[in-house]
Every structure is written in structure tokens, then in C-alpha cells.
Design a protein around this motif. Structure first.
Motif, mmCIF file in Angstrom:
data_model
loop_
_atom_site.group_PDB
_atom_site.id
_atom_site.type_symbol
_atom_site.label_atom_id
_atom_site.label_comp_id
_atom_site.label_asym_id
_atom_site.label_seq_id
_atom_site.Cartn_x
_atom_site.Cartn_y
_atom_site.Cartn_z
ATOM 1 N N VAL A 72 11.818 3.473 -1.887
ATOM 2 C CA VAL A 72 10.416 3.115 -2.231
ATOM 3 C C VAL A 72 9.322 3.291 -1.082
ATOM 4 O O VAL A 72 8.170 3.971 -1.567
ATOM 5 C CB VAL A 72 10.058 1.577 -2.499
ATOM 6 N N ARG A 114 7.841 7.018 -1.918
ATOM 7 C CA ARG A 114 7.093 7.044 -2.873
ATOM 8 C C ARG A 114 5.581 6.598 -2.121
ATOM 9 O O ARG A 114 4.427 6.986 -2.693
ATOM 10 C CB ARG A 114 7.334 5.991 -3.939
ATOM 11 N N GLN A 115 5.553 5.427 -1.127
ATOM 12 C CA GLN A 115 4.494 5.176 -0.571
ATOM 13 C C GLN A 115 4.016 5.947 0.517
ATOM 14 O O GLN A 115 3.142 5.374 1.337
ATOM 15 C CB GLN A 115 4.491 3.721 -0.205
ATOM 16 N N LEU A 149 0.598 5.621 2.858
ATOM 17 C CA LEU A 149 -0.233 4.867 2.040
ATOM 18 C C LEU A 149 -0.305 3.210 2.765
ATOM 19 O O LEU A 149 -1.430 2.912 2.961
ATOM 20 C CB LEU A 149 0.184 4.646 0.757
ATOM 21 N N THR A 150 0.839 2.959 3.054
ATOM 22 C CA THR A 150 0.825 1.386 3.422
ATOM 23 C C THR A 150 0.323 1.230 5.169
ATOM 24 O O THR A 150 0.159 2.100 5.620
ATOM 25 C CB THR A 150 2.196 0.931 3.107
ATOM 26 N N ASP A 189 -3.684 6.670 -4.572
ATOM 27 C CA ASP A 189 -3.777 6.133 -5.971
ATOM 28 C C ASP A 189 -2.999 4.624 -5.916
ATOM 29 O O ASP A 189 -1.999 4.542 -5.326
ATOM 30 C CB ASP A 189 -2.905 7.052 -6.835
ATOM 31 N N LYS A 211 -1.760 2.941 -7.944
ATOM 32 C CA LYS A 211 -0.488 2.744 -8.736
ATOM 33 C C LYS A 211 0.803 3.243 -7.708
ATOM 34 O O LYS A 211 1.748 2.885 -8.301
ATOM 35 C CB LYS A 211 -0.797 3.381 -9.940
ATOM 36 N N ARG A 212 0.504 3.858 -6.842
ATOM 37 C CA ARG A 212 1.875 4.253 -5.920
ATOM 38 C C ARG A 212 2.172 3.119 -5.033
ATOM 39 O O ARG A 212 3.088 3.336 -4.422
ATOM 40 C CB ARG A 212 1.124 5.647 -5.025
ATOM 41 N N TYR A 213 1.405 2.076 -4.931
ATOM 42 C CA TYR A 213 1.823 1.116 -4.179
ATOM 43 C C TYR A 213 2.918 0.245 -4.671
ATOM 44 O O TYR A 213 2.702 -0.044 -6.019
ATOM 45 C CB TYR A 213 0.908 0.207 -3.578
#
Lengths: 511, 323
Positions: A234, A237-238, A241-242, B36, B38-40
Motif C-alpha cells: 500500500v 500506492r501512497q 503522499l503521507t 488525490d 483517494k490515493r490515501y
């Protein structure tokens, strides 16, 4: 055109830094090392100069135009410079160069691929950059007006954080306007620069040691992301971002990069007896201090480590050391003066650092449960009632550091290499550089452990926010210098010989 | 030497970093170089309270009410959501589970829609279509992914009981409110943030004033006790308790305005507008405030919970004592 300022900053900072560096004949280097050291020095100067002007009650437009003029003058100076000497490549193999290139280009692109997207970069740093941009100074009601009439006032997180990063972001936004994406352009080069300045600081020992140190640092995942794949696929996918992302608008990478450069320049100034390099080391320390308060603390650790290293022979050269210390005082002083005028609403480690507090925590003192989030307080209360060691701050802090040292997804094998490279034998201690770098790494670890031991905040909550890994990040570069120094000294690499370009370098230290 | 061998081993982790950088760039390009939400990865975490909400809406007898859960099967959902389904049945409601391809058929005549799973068919709802088939206008969202601003436009009140996995500034309703304020408030004007009523949560996510302060700069935003409000999370808990103890809303009159520009839920009990206290008015005058943002601090940013009003209009409410 909001990207214009960010793009313009790159040649300005690099030209300023390049003009400050000695010629290639006096300080051999490759193009990569030169660009990285120049950029970091230039960025440090812009931040230190900007902080001084703001502290002197001048406004940001003057910071912008004066540094732009300085950059133009530096460019002209560089074009007219004749006695520059030739570049001295490090001799990378193709796969090594490919890996370093991929990491550098990838880190730059990923930084600007998304706009600012983390709490601290937005609210602690970019907010104050906007204050500089729109109001011209941080000595404005936006920060000074937190206690207004009838208890009403302005909102600001950490109003007394250093303003180096905000200065760079405001600089990038000044010509073309604010953009959450493009203000990151000046911040996109920290990870790419750090391995290069490690190589610069090691090449006099041997080129293989320089390559080893640079690769060790460049390949440390924490320069880009923490705990990648910790949650499984996962995380792919992230990606980016985090709050595991390290690249972007945070202040830890610039502290790490400038502190690494400062340590490398200290070593070089001793090696060459160069007052110019010593002064540049002081400037880089000053740059680190303008990015985060930890930069000031790390500078203090580095200077204390010089004093400690002086106990044994050979001792550090006195004059370069004094110059470094004097320039540190000059460059950090304006920030401390400015800081005294800003509200101090939440962090006052100075008042916490009492012998009684340290002894209480070392003796098994627990967490301040009144500072805990409701859910977490319950668990800590239960530990305390059960008499669990987990209720003691010394245990939780110790465990946190231990978990980080073995967290290979964030650090690779960096910390294993560091502990193996610590100068703990008489033979190792006889090497001044090795001794000092070891003291810096060990001293900084000790300082951060002490700070977390006495912090008035609820430590498990800080742990969730990425402490202490974000503090340990500051030490990645200097750790690379330490391991590289150790590798060269112990002769693990067959090519370990004095590099030809350093053959006439004067011996390090004073016997 | 072992240290240098270890250092060479580090190259393996460098490749891991290359994978990360590549993945980050590819994903960013796929998202149009903007994060985005929704990617979290969603949190497997939701808060209790759905049954309480339902009893506030329908009383303690749900006989004749129809609740539709957007999930394949009751056996697959989290215990918290299952307890809500069981509780609703116990109080007399008819509970049905809708597979992704039957959302709108199942919603026909429903009083309450409960979004449980994260499939696009469940969270990207066609609210106009729902408005045509549903009897009720309430939606409970355990995923925190339903865009409640779109629901609001179609007259649906969406109550989010999930923990949003994305950062607050990516909330579409928040962004919409920010744009609205920017359009209406010149950059040199000032805004006072006033809570409409008791602060019902201590969750750090409810500190929307921090993000508003950043986004709306150079407009000046003021709040009561900003030192407590802007401090660490732990200090925010204390600030919430202190605000509830102060209770500036006490003795004030709730004001329902009919021309709310951003929400169609004019009749909602969540409207935050109220008369201003004497202290608030005095502070507004002394600070040179031009606008009031009334707000109801909850974890999810909903347009119905925020209202921007010119100071003079809000001050007039007090003078006329208008309800």
C-alpha cells in the motif's frame, strides 16, 4: 510565471556559493561536489543575510534585491576568474553514477511533483514565508499579535521557529507570486547535495573513501522517505503522499545538508590550514541554524566536540577553529536576536534542562499524563499502575532510538556502519578527523536523547509524529563522513592511498 | 573492515529509494500532479454514534424506516457498523445491504443510507439520482470518502463517522469554502472566527482554523486564545475544554438565515450562525474586523457548518434580536 523565482534562485545561490569557494586548484573537487557545495553555501548565505536584515528591521524586498545583486556580481566574478584549475573527478563506475543520478534526479522531481502537502511544511514554514512575502517582515502582527484585546489574537504555529526556509520560499515567490508547488524549487536539492558534500569532505583521505561515504549517504532511504514498505505494498500506492515523505517543504533535510557541509569544511580547513574554508564552515553552521533550532544545537555540539577532541594529540589547528567559531557567532547571532522578539508559545527546552529534571527522568520518571491525548493517556496510565517499565520516559526514549537504529527500511545499514566506525580504540582516537567526527555523531545522539528525556510533551505522541527519526536524519551526512573516514583509515579498500590531488596537502592538526 | 562492507550493502537500500521515487513520480503523474485524496489508504477506524444520530432523527421507534447499508454483506463489515445495523433492527428498522451494482434500486424508498465500503460505486454517489428515489435525506458515511459538498447541493446531509485518511486541506468542501471567502473578502480585511455552539470534539482534525489561516493569508484571522488553539495537539485539548467552559454562545440566539450561499441545507440544525456576545463585538471592533466566520468545529469540514457574514450584518442581529 510563479515558477520563475524558484528557477532564478538556483543560479543566484550557486553563483554566490561558487564565488565563496576557493579555486579548484586550492580545493580539488568534481563538478558534482562543486555544484552541491556552492548551492548549499549560497542558500546558507541568503538565509543568514536575510535573517540579519529582518532582525535589523529591514524588509524582505531588500533581502531579495540585495541577494539578487550579489548573485549577479558573483556570476561576473566567476566569469572573470582565471586561476580556477581543473576539475578532479572522483572516478565513479557507470552503475554507481547511474544510481546516484537516479536518486538525485528522482528526489528533485518528486519534490516539485506535488504542491506542499504536509502539516509542518505548510503551517510552520510556508505560513511564515507568506508573512515575509506579503508583510515584508516576521516582526508583524501576524506573529506578534497572538495576545490581543480580550484574549483574541492572530493564529500561528511555532511563531519563533527560524526563518531560513521561509526566506527561501518567499524568495521563490517574490517575482511571480505564491505557488504551493513552485516555492519548493529551492528546497528540491538537499538530498541530491548531501552525498556530494560528503565526498568533498572525504576525498583528501582517499577517493574510494569519498565514493563510499557518498554512496552510503545517497542510498539511505531516510533521505527520501521513512518506513517505506513498512505497511506493505500500500506504501507504493501512497508514495509521495503521507507524512512518511521526507522530501518537500520540511526543515530537517536542509539542516542535515548544511550541517554536513559545515562538518566537511571544518575537516578541510584543518587539513589545509585554510581560514577561508573555516569561515565557510561557520557560514554553513549558520545556515543550519536558520533552518531549525536544532541547527543551533548541532553547531554547539560540533564546537564542544572540537574542545573535547583537543584533549588528545594531534589537536585541531587553532586559527581555523577560532575563525569557524567567530563566524558561527556572527551568523547565528542575528537569528537569536530576532528570536528574542518573537512569541515563545510552546517550546522552552532551556527551562526544562535542569539537573533535577534530568535526574528525575533518569531515575525512572514517567510521562505527563495531563499532556496526553485521551486514548493514549489510558494506556500510559495502565502501564504506570502495573509498574511497567514502559511507563518510564528513559525506557520509551531508549526503545525509540533502538527501534530506529535497526529500522533498515528507513536507514538501511547506516547505523550499524556508524557504530562499527566509532573511534573507540587508541589507534582510531589518534586520528583527529575520525575522533572529532565520532564525537560529533555521539554528542548529537546524546543531545537528542537528553532533549527527549526532558521534553514536557507526551513522548508516545511525539513518537507518532516521527520523533526521533526526523532528528536522526540531521546526522546522516556527518555519519557518512565518519564511516568514510573509518574506511579510509582502516584500509578496507585496496585503492586507499593519498589521492594525487591531495599529495601536497599539509598534514592535519597540530602535534 | 565490516563497516565498509556494510556501507556497500547500503546500495540495496538505495534501490529501494529508487523504487519509492519512481512510484511517487508515476502516481503523481497519474493524479495530474496534484495529491488525490483517494490515493490515501483508508483507516480501519470509525467512531460510534450512528445509532444516536438515528434516534435524534427518528425517535426511539424505527418502525417503518428503511436503512440501506452500502456493503455487500453484513458478515464482512466492521463490528462498529454491524452493531449499528443490529441496533437499528432492534428498534424496528428494516435493514438492507446493497451490492455495488444495485445501489440505486436498493435505495428506493430508503430513509437513511449508510456508506460502509470504499468501492467507487459506493462513495462516488449520484446524489440527484438518489434524491429521486430516496425518502429520507440523511447519509451516514463510515468511509470519509463521500463528497458531502455534492450531497449538500442535492439536499442531503452527510454525517461522516469515518476517519479521513487524507490531510484536511484536500477536503473538497474546505477548498470550496476557501475559494468562496477569497472571492468575497479583500486581502486587506480581517475576519473573526466565532464558534456557533459547544465544541463537540477534541480531535486535532477539527482545527480547521489553522488551515483557513494559511489559505486565506494575507487576510487577518482572529480567534479567542490563539496561543492555546495553535499549540501542540495536547494544548488543543485544553483549549477545547476552556472554550466550552467559557461558552461564549451562552445567552446568544441562534440565527437561521435563508440565503446561505454554499449550502442547500438551510433548515439543518448544524447552522452555526448566532448573535454575537458583547465581548465578541467589542473584540471585533478593537481588532478592526470586517467579517465573522461562524463555525461548528467537527472533524469533517462541511459547508453547512461554516458561514461567512459581514460584521455589520451579524452585529445587526444582536440589535434586532432576530431569530
Amino acid at each position: 510565471m510563479s515558477w520563475l523565482g524558484g528557477i532564478l534562485f538556483l543560479p543566484v545561490a550557486t553563483a554566490i556559493g561558487r564565488a565563496l569557494l576557493p579555486s579548484r586548484a586550492a580545493l580539488p573537487r568534481s563538478r558534482w561536489e562543486e555544484l552541491a557545495a556552492s548551492y548549499l553555501l549560497g542558500a546558507s548565505l541568503v538565509c543568514v543575510w536575510g535573517t540579519a536584515l529582518i532582525a535589523a528591521r529591514l524588509t524582505f524586498p531588500l533581502v531579495f534585491w540585495s541577494t539578487l545583486a550579489l548573485g549577479a556580481a558573483a556570476l561576473i566574478f566567476q566569469l572573470r576568474r582565471r586561476d580556477d584549475g581543473a576539475l578532479a573527478p572522483l572516478g565513479w563506475s557507470r552503475p554507481q553514477a547511474g544510481l546516484l543520478g537516479a536518486l538525485a534526479v528522482g528526489s528533485v522531481l518528486l519534490t516539485v511533483a506535488l504542491p506542499l502537502n504536509e502539516f509542518d511544511p505548510i503551517l510552520h514554514f510556508a505560513y511564515r514565508a507568506k508573512i515575509l512575502l506579503y508583510q515584508g517582515t516576521v516582526l508583524d502582527e501576524a506573529l506578534l499579535g497572538m495576545e490581543g484585546p480580550l484574549g483574541y489574537g492572530r493564529i500561528a504555529t511555532h511563531p519563533n521557529y527560524p526563518i531560513g526556509l521561509p526566506i527561501l520560499e518567499a524568495w521563490a515567490a517574490f517575482p511571480g507570486g505564491w505557488s504551493d508547488r513552485w516555492v519548493q524549487i529551492p528546497l528540491a536539492f538537499w538530498s541530491a547535495s548531501m552525498p556530494a558534500v560528503v565526498a568533498l569532505g572525504l576525498r583528501h583521505r582517499s577517493r574510494p573513501a569519498a565514493r563510499l561515504g557518498a554512496l552510503l549517504v545517497a542510498c539511505t532511504p531516510m533521505l527520501y522517505v521513512s518506513d517505506f514498505l513498512h505497511h506493505g505494498l500500500v506504501d507504493l500506492r501512497q508514495a509521495g503522499l503521507t507524512n512518511d515523505a521526507i522530501l518537500g517543504g520540511g526543515a530537517d533535510l536542509p539542516v542535515a545538508a548544511t550541517f554536513t557541509l559545515a562538518c566537511a569544511l571544518v575537516v578541510l580547513s584543518w587539513r589545509r590550514g585554510s581560514l577561508r574554508l573555516a569561515a565557510l564552515a561557520g557560514l554553513a553552521f549558520g545556515g543550519a541554524a536558520t533552518f531549525k533550532n536544532e541547527g543551533t544545537a548541532l553547531t554547539a555540539v560540533a564546537l564542544i566536540a572540537v574542545a573535547c577532541a583537543s584533549v588528545l594529540r594531534p589537536r585541531p589547528r587553532l586559527r581555523p577553529t577560532l575563525v569557524t567559531a567567530a563566524v558561527c557567532a556572527l551568523t547565528i547571532g542575528p537569528w537569536l536576536a530576532l528570536r528574542a522578539e518573537l512569541p515563545n508559545i510552546d517550546e522552552d527546552y532551556g527551562s526544562q534542562l535542569t539537573l533535577a529534571n534530568v535526574m528525575e527522568k533518569l531515575g525512572g520518571g514517567g510521562e505527563p499524563l495531563d499532556m496526553a491525548p485521551p486514548g493514549m493517556a489510558e494506556e500510559s496510565r495502565r502501564y504506570a499502575e502495573e509498574g511497567s517499565p514502559l511507563a518510564q520516559r528513559r525506557v520509551t526514549v531508549g526503545l525509540a532510538f533502538g527501534e530506529e537504529f535497526v529500522d533498515v527500511l528507513s536507514w538501511g545499514v547506516l547505523w550499524f556502519a556508524v557504530f562499527l566506525a566509532l573511534p573507540v580504540t587508541r589507534r582510531r582516537l589518534a586520528d583527529l578527523e575520525w575522533r572529532w567526527l565520532g564525537l560529533v555523531v555521539f554528542g548529537a545522539l546524546l543531545m537528542y536523547a537528553l532533549v527527549l528525556l526532558i521534553t514536557p510533551w507526551f513522548f508516545p505522541s511525539l513518537r507518532l509524529k516521527g520523533i526521533p527519526e526526523r532528528l536522526l536524519l540531521h546526522l546522516v551526512g556527518v555519519s557518512g563522513l565518519l564511516v568514510g573516514a573509518a574506511a579510509a583509515r582502516l584500509g578496507a579498500w585496496p585503492e586507499v592511498v593519498a589521492a594525487a590531488d591531495d599529495a601536497d596537502a599539509p598534514p592535519i592538526g597540530e602535534a | 573492515m565490516l563497516a565498509s562492507r556494510l556501507a556497500r550493502l547500503q546500495v540495496v537500500f538505495g534501490l529501494l529509494a529508487v523504487v519509492y521515487l519512481t512510484a511517487g513520480l508515476v502516481q503523481a503523474a497519474r493524479d495530474g500532479f496534484f495529491p488525490d485524496r483517494k490515493r490515501y489508504a483508508p483507516w480501519s477506524f470509525s467512531v460510534p454514534g450512528a445509532l444516536q444520530v438515528a434516534t435524534q432523527l427518528y425517535g426511539k421507534d424505527f418502525t417503518g424506516k428503511r436503512f440501506v447499508f452500502l456493503a455487500r454483506d453484513e458478515a464482512e463489515i466492521d463490528p462498529m457498523e454491524r452493531r449499528f445495523a443490529q441496533g437499528a433492527r432492534r428498534l424496528g428498522a428494516e435493514v438492507e445491504f446493497a451490492p455495488p451494482d444495485r445501489v440505486y434500486e436498493a435505495a428506493r424508498g430508503a430513509d437513511l443510507l449508510v456508506v460502509v465500503e470504499e468501492e467507487p460505486e459506493y462513495v462516488d454517489l449520484d446524489f440527484d439520482r438518489l434524491a429521486q428515489v430516496m425518502r429520507g435525506r440523511q447519509i451516514v458515511d463510515y468511509t470519509a470518502l463521500v463528497e458531502d459538498g455534492l450531497g449538500d447541493q442535492a439536499g442531503f446531509e452527510v454525517l461522516s463517522l469515518g476517519r479521513p485518511p487524507f490531510p484536511p486541506w484536500l477536503d473538497p468542501e474546505f477548498r470550496r469554502f476557501v475559494e468562496y471567502v477569497k472571492e468575497n473578502v479583500p486581502e486587506d480585511e480581517a475576519i473573526l472566527l466565532v464558534p456557533g455552539g459547544p465544541l463537540s470534539t477534541e480531535t486535532p482534525r477539527a482545527r480547521w482554523f489553522l488551515e483557513l489561516n494559511y489559505e486565506l493569508f494575507p487576510r487577518r484571522l482572529y480567534i479567542h486564545d490563539p496561543v492555546g488553539a495553535s499549540g501542540y495537539v495536547m494544548e488543543f485539548f485544553r483549549w477545547v475544554r476552556e472554550q466550552n467552559r467559557r461558552a461564549p454562545w451562552q445567552g446568544q440566539v441562534g440565527v437561521r438565515i435563508e440565503d446561505r450561499p454554499l449550502t442547500n441545507l438551510d433548515a439543518s440544525n448544524s447552522a452555526p450562525t448566532r448573535t454575537l456576545s458583547r465581548e465578541e463585538l467589542r473584540a471585533a471592533r478593537e481588532l478592526g474586523v470586517d467579517w465573522i466566520i461562524f463555525w461548528r468545529p467537527v472533524a469533517d469540514f462541511r459547508l453547512v457548518d461554516y458561514e461567512l457574514i459581514p460584521l455589520e450584518r451579524a452585529a445587526g442581529w444582536r440589535r434586532r434580536g432576530r431569530r
